[in-house]
Design a protein around this motif. Structure first.
Motif, PDB file in Angstrom:
ATOM      1  N   ILE A 164     -51.955 -27.512 -14.628  1.00  0.00           N
ATOM      2  CA  ILE A 164     -50.956 -26.936 -13.647  1.00  0.00           C
ATOM      3  C   ILE A 164     -49.807 -26.142 -14.672  1.00  0.00           C
ATOM      4  O   ILE A 164     -49.467 -25.665 -14.364  1.00  0.00           O
ATOM      5  CB  ILE A 164     -49.982 -28.424 -13.182  1.00  0.00           C
ATOM      6  N   PHE A 165     -50.204 -26.389 -16.465  1.00  0.00           N
ATOM      7  CA  PHE A 165     -49.972 -26.067 -17.278  1.00  0.00           C
ATOM      8  C   PHE A 165     -49.889 -24.281 -17.537  1.00  0.00           C
ATOM      9  O   PHE A 165     -50.071 -23.931 -18.553  1.00  0.00           O
ATOM     10  CB  PHE A 165     -49.845 -26.882 -18.547  1.00  0.00           C
ATOM     11  N   ASP A 166     -51.590 -24.587 -16.307  1.00  0.00           N
ATOM     12  CA  ASP A 166     -52.176 -23.094 -16.478  1.00  0.00           C
ATOM     13  C   ASP A 166     -51.647 -21.873 -16.352  1.00  0.00           C
ATOM     14  O   ASP A 166     -50.775 -21.979 -15.156  1.00  0.00           O
ATOM     15  CB  ASP A 166     -53.639 -23.206 -16.343  1.00  0.00           C
ATOM     16  N   GLU A 167     -52.112 -20.904 -16.037  1.00  0.00           N
ATOM     17  CA  GLU A 167     -51.268 -20.094 -16.131  1.00  0.00           C
ATOM     18  C   GLU A 167     -51.812 -19.180 -14.331  1.00  0.00           C
ATOM     19  O   GLU A 167     -52.529 -19.496 -14.022  1.00  0.00           O
ATOM     20  CB  GLU A 167     -52.001 -18.079 -16.395  1.00  0.00           C
ATOM     21  N   PHE A 168     -51.367 -18.838 -13.850  1.00  0.00           N
ATOM     22  CA  PHE A 168     -51.497 -18.894 -11.960  1.00  0.00           C
ATOM     23  C   PHE A 168     -51.658 -19.708 -11.486  1.00  0.00           C
ATOM     24  O   PHE A 168     -52.108 -19.765 -10.137  1.00  0.00           O
ATOM     25  CB  PHE A 168     -52.065 -17.284 -11.733  1.00  0.00           C
ATOM     26  N   VAL A 169     -51.701 -21.528 -11.902  1.00  0.00           N
ATOM     27  CA  VAL A 169     -51.897 -22.907 -11.193  1.00  0.00           C
ATOM     28  C   VAL A 169     -50.471 -22.920 -10.320  1.00  0.00           C
ATOM     29  O   VAL A 169     -49.321 -22.752 -11.222  1.00  0.00           O
ATOM     30  CB  VAL A 169     -51.886 -23.446 -12.138  1.00  0.00           C
ATOM     31  N   ARG A 170     -50.721 -23.127  -8.885  1.00  0.00           N
ATOM     32  CA  ARG A 170     -49.585 -23.624  -7.812  1.00  0.00           C
ATOM     33  C   ARG A 170     -50.046 -24.282  -7.259  1.00  0.00           C
ATOM     34  O   ARG A 170     -51.361 -23.804  -5.843  1.00  0.00           O
ATOM     35  CB  ARG A 170     -49.322 -22.029  -6.973  1.00  0.00           C
ATOM     36  N   LEU A 171     -49.217 -25.669  -6.782  1.00  0.00           N
ATOM     37  CA  LEU A 171     -50.051 -26.384  -5.822  1.00  0.00           C
ATOM     38  C   LEU A 171     -49.633 -26.686  -5.094  1.00  0.00           C
ATOM     39  O   LEU A 171     -48.625 -25.822  -4.439  1.00  0.00           O
ATOM     40  CB  LEU A 171     -50.000 -27.913  -6.621  1.00  0.00           C
ATOM     41  N   GLY A 172     -50.336 -27.733  -3.678  1.00  0.00           N
ATOM     42  CA  GLY A 172     -50.111 -27.536  -3.018  1.00  0.00           C
ATOM     43  C   GLY A 172     -49.622 -26.642  -1.796  1.00  0.00           C
ATOM     44  O   GLY A 172     -50.605 -25.225  -2.401  1.00  0.00           O
ATOM     45  N   PRO A 173     -49.493 -26.624  -0.785  1.00  0.00           N
ATOM     46  CA  PRO A 173     -50.144 -25.534   1.099  1.00  0.00           C
ATOM     47  C   PRO A 173     -48.909 -24.817   0.634  1.00  0.00           C
ATOM     48  O   PRO A 173     -47.821 -24.696  -0.393  1.00  0.00           O
ATOM     49  CB  PRO A 173     -49.644 -25.728   2.129  1.00  0.00           C
ATOM     50  N   ALA A 174     -49.036 -23.317   0.889  1.00  0.00           N
ATOM     51  CA  ALA A 174     -48.580 -22.046   0.262  1.00  0.00           C
ATOM     52  C   ALA A 174     -47.353 -22.350   1.175  1.00  0.00           C
ATOM     53  O   ALA A 174     -46.379 -21.248   0.293  1.00  0.00           O
ATOM     54  CB  ALA A 174     -50.249 -20.402   0.480  1.00  0.00           C
ATOM     55  N   SER A 175     -47.367 -23.245   1.621  1.00  0.00           N
ATOM     56  CA  SER A 175     -45.743 -22.558   2.620  1.00  0.00           C
ATOM     57  C   SER A 175     -44.538 -23.080   1.933  1.00  0.00           C
ATOM     58  O   SER A 175     -43.447 -23.187   2.129  1.00  0.00           O
ATOM     59  CB  SER A 175     -45.659 -23.088   3.716  1.00  0.00           C
ATOM     60  N   ARG A 176     -45.498 -23.853   0.434  1.00  0.00           N
ATOM     61  CA  ARG A 176     -44.309 -24.648  -0.059  1.00  0.00           C
ATOM     62  C   ARG A 176     -44.096 -24.481  -1.500  1.00  0.00           C
ATOM     63  O   ARG A 176     -43.081 -25.149  -2.048  1.00  0.00           O
ATOM     64  CB  ARG A 176     -44.410 -26.226  -0.190  1.00  0.00           C
ATOM     65  N   ARG A 177     -45.057 -23.046  -1.760  1.00  0.00           N
ATOM     66  CA  ARG A 177     -44.877 -22.781  -3.189  1.00  0.00           C
ATOM     67  C   ARG A 177     -43.115 -21.573  -3.334  1.00  0.00           C
ATOM     68  O   ARG A 177     -43.030 -21.597  -4.550  1.00  0.00           O
ATOM     69  CB  ARG A 177     -45.503 -21.799  -3.335  1.00  0.00           C
ATOM     70  N   ASP A 178     -42.290 -21.035  -2.042  1.00  0.00           N
ATOM     71  CA  ASP A 178     -41.344 -20.500  -2.980  1.00  0.00           C
ATOM     72  C   ASP A 178     -41.543 -19.233  -3.258  1.00  0.00           C
ATOM     73  O   ASP A 178     -40.422 -18.983  -3.927  1.00  0.00           O
ATOM     74  CB  ASP A 178     -40.283 -21.295  -3.122  1.00  0.00           C
ATOM     75  N   GLY A 179     -42.251 -18.495  -3.142  1.00  0.00           N
ATOM     76  CA  GLY A 179     -43.033 -17.179  -4.361  1.00  0.00           C
ATOM     77  C   GLY A 179     -43.068 -17.522  -5.086  1.00  0.00           C
ATOM     78  O   GLY A 179     -43.183 -16.190  -5.973  1.00  0.00           O
TER      79      GLY A 179
END
Length: 378
Positions: free
Chosen positions: A193-208
């Motif tokens: 999670i500390f790497d660039e452009f890493v987003r966990l979980g489904p896209a619906s919960r990332r809020d942009g």
């Protein structure tokens, strides 16, 4: 011959290093200029969306949802641009800490105001606990770390959840903790999670989110020599703990905010060299019931010949800085906010020390309303 080759090779390496440093500096300057130019239309668009949302307040939920999605998209583009610029500055080594005693309560007060609208919009109960502790740190870099951590907690915590921020004393250190009741982070993902452009979980919960916030946090923590600890339980939530040397908190001056005022009794000045932004800003303020005057320069401001209860002044005008204009006309401007896409921490620190608010572009209508709610009529 060997000595000649060593000298030649050393010169080649020095030239290559200088070229790489120049390229990195050029990239940072380009990103700074590009982010400002791109933020101008985003800033106007967000104000127009806010104005439209006010006009369509009583329409169907489908229309309101479309407007909310448009606003979130604009905010997501803004966060991505700012994160890319900050990451570029960190990679270039252009961030030099200015360590001193940081009273955490003053910082907590600012963050509470900054994130109140976001928490309310997401129906999240955000609690920032009072503290008398201080840290040895760089105030602006520390603020950036906590901004990213609190923003992340609010984005990943589901509606109806809770985020708690507080500070503890532990063996000569001050420890700021950010707790959330989000989905938690699996053990196998806690380094990624500390790497660039890493987003966990489904896209619906990332809020942009762009996946850069924690990468920036990691670099800033390293620059400051602090320690960051992550604990998480899947399905229950996450806590980030930031540790830094303990200091006796200094009393930070607090300006007493004036009582809430009625929109109709206030005169607001808007200064910006972009006509579209002035149109969007005045349209939104008019719908809120404020009386507005607009100027594109110090010359136009001088012709108006009156005083205002509050002023919203863009920092980068044609041939002049908004902060310089404010210094000349401060007696007639009332409560002042500098509106800027300039990410320089020293600018925000200097302006706040002078009692001037800073509103980053693109302004969220809720943040603008919060600023104006603290304006008292002359």
């Amino acid at each position: 011959m060997l000595e000649s080759r060593v000298v030649s090779r050393t010169a080649e390496l020095a030239a290559a290093k200088a070229e790489a440093e120049a390229a990195a500096a050029s990239k940072t300057r380009f990103l700074a200029a590009a982010s400002h130019d791109v933020l101008q239309p985003l800033h106007a668009a967000r104000l127009f969306v806010g104005s439209l949302a006010h006009d369509l307040h009583d329409t169907s939920s489908k229309v309101r949802d479309l407007l909310a999605n448009a606003d979130r998209s604009i905010d997501g583009a803004h966060r991505l641009l700012r994160a890319l610029l900050e990451l570029s500055r960190l990679e270039q080594g252009g961030v030099s800490p200015k360590r001193g005693v940081v009273g955490l309560q003053g910082l907590f007060n600012e963050l509470a105001l900054e994130f109140a609208a976001m928490a309310a919009d997401r129906n999240i109960r955000m609690t920032i606990l009072p503290t008398g502790l201080g840290m040895i740190s760089d105030r602006d870099l520390l603020r950036s770390i906590l901004q990213n951590l609190i923003g992340n907690a609010l984005r990943y915590t589901p509606e109806g959840g809770r985020v708690v921020v507080g500070a503890r004393r532990a063996a000569g250190t001050a420890r700021v903790e950010i707790w959330d009741t989000g989905p938690g982070i699996a053990s196998c993902d806690r380094m990624a999670i500390f790497d660039e452009f890493v987003r966990l979980g489904p896209a619906s919960r990332r809020d942009g989110g762009a996946g850069l916030g924690l990468a920036i946090v990691r670099r800033l923590v390293d620059v400051l020599g602090h320690e960051l600890i992550l604990d998480s339980v899947e399905g229950r939530g996450t806590v980030f703990r930031l540790l830094a040397p303990l200091a006796t908190a200094t009393a930070e001056s607090r300006r007493e905010e004036p009582p809430l005022s009625r929109a109709g009794s206030l005169d607001i000045l808007c200064v910006d060299n972009d006509v579209d932004i002035l149109r969007a800003l005045s349209a939104l303020l008019d719908r809120w019931g404020f009386s507005t005057d607009c100027a594109r320069s110090a010359g136009e401001l001088a012709t108006l010949g009156k005083s205002w209860d509050a002023a919203l002044v863009d920092q980068h005008l044609d041939g002049e800085l908004g902060s310089d204009l404010v210094a000349r006309y401060r007696n007639c401007l009332g409560k002042i906010a500098i509106v800027t896409a300039d990410p320089a921490p020293d600018l925000a620190q200097r302006l706040r020390a002078e009692g001037i608010a800073v509103l980053p572009k693109p302004i969220a209508p809720a943040a603008l309303r919060a600023f104006l709610n603290g304006v008292a009529p002359n």
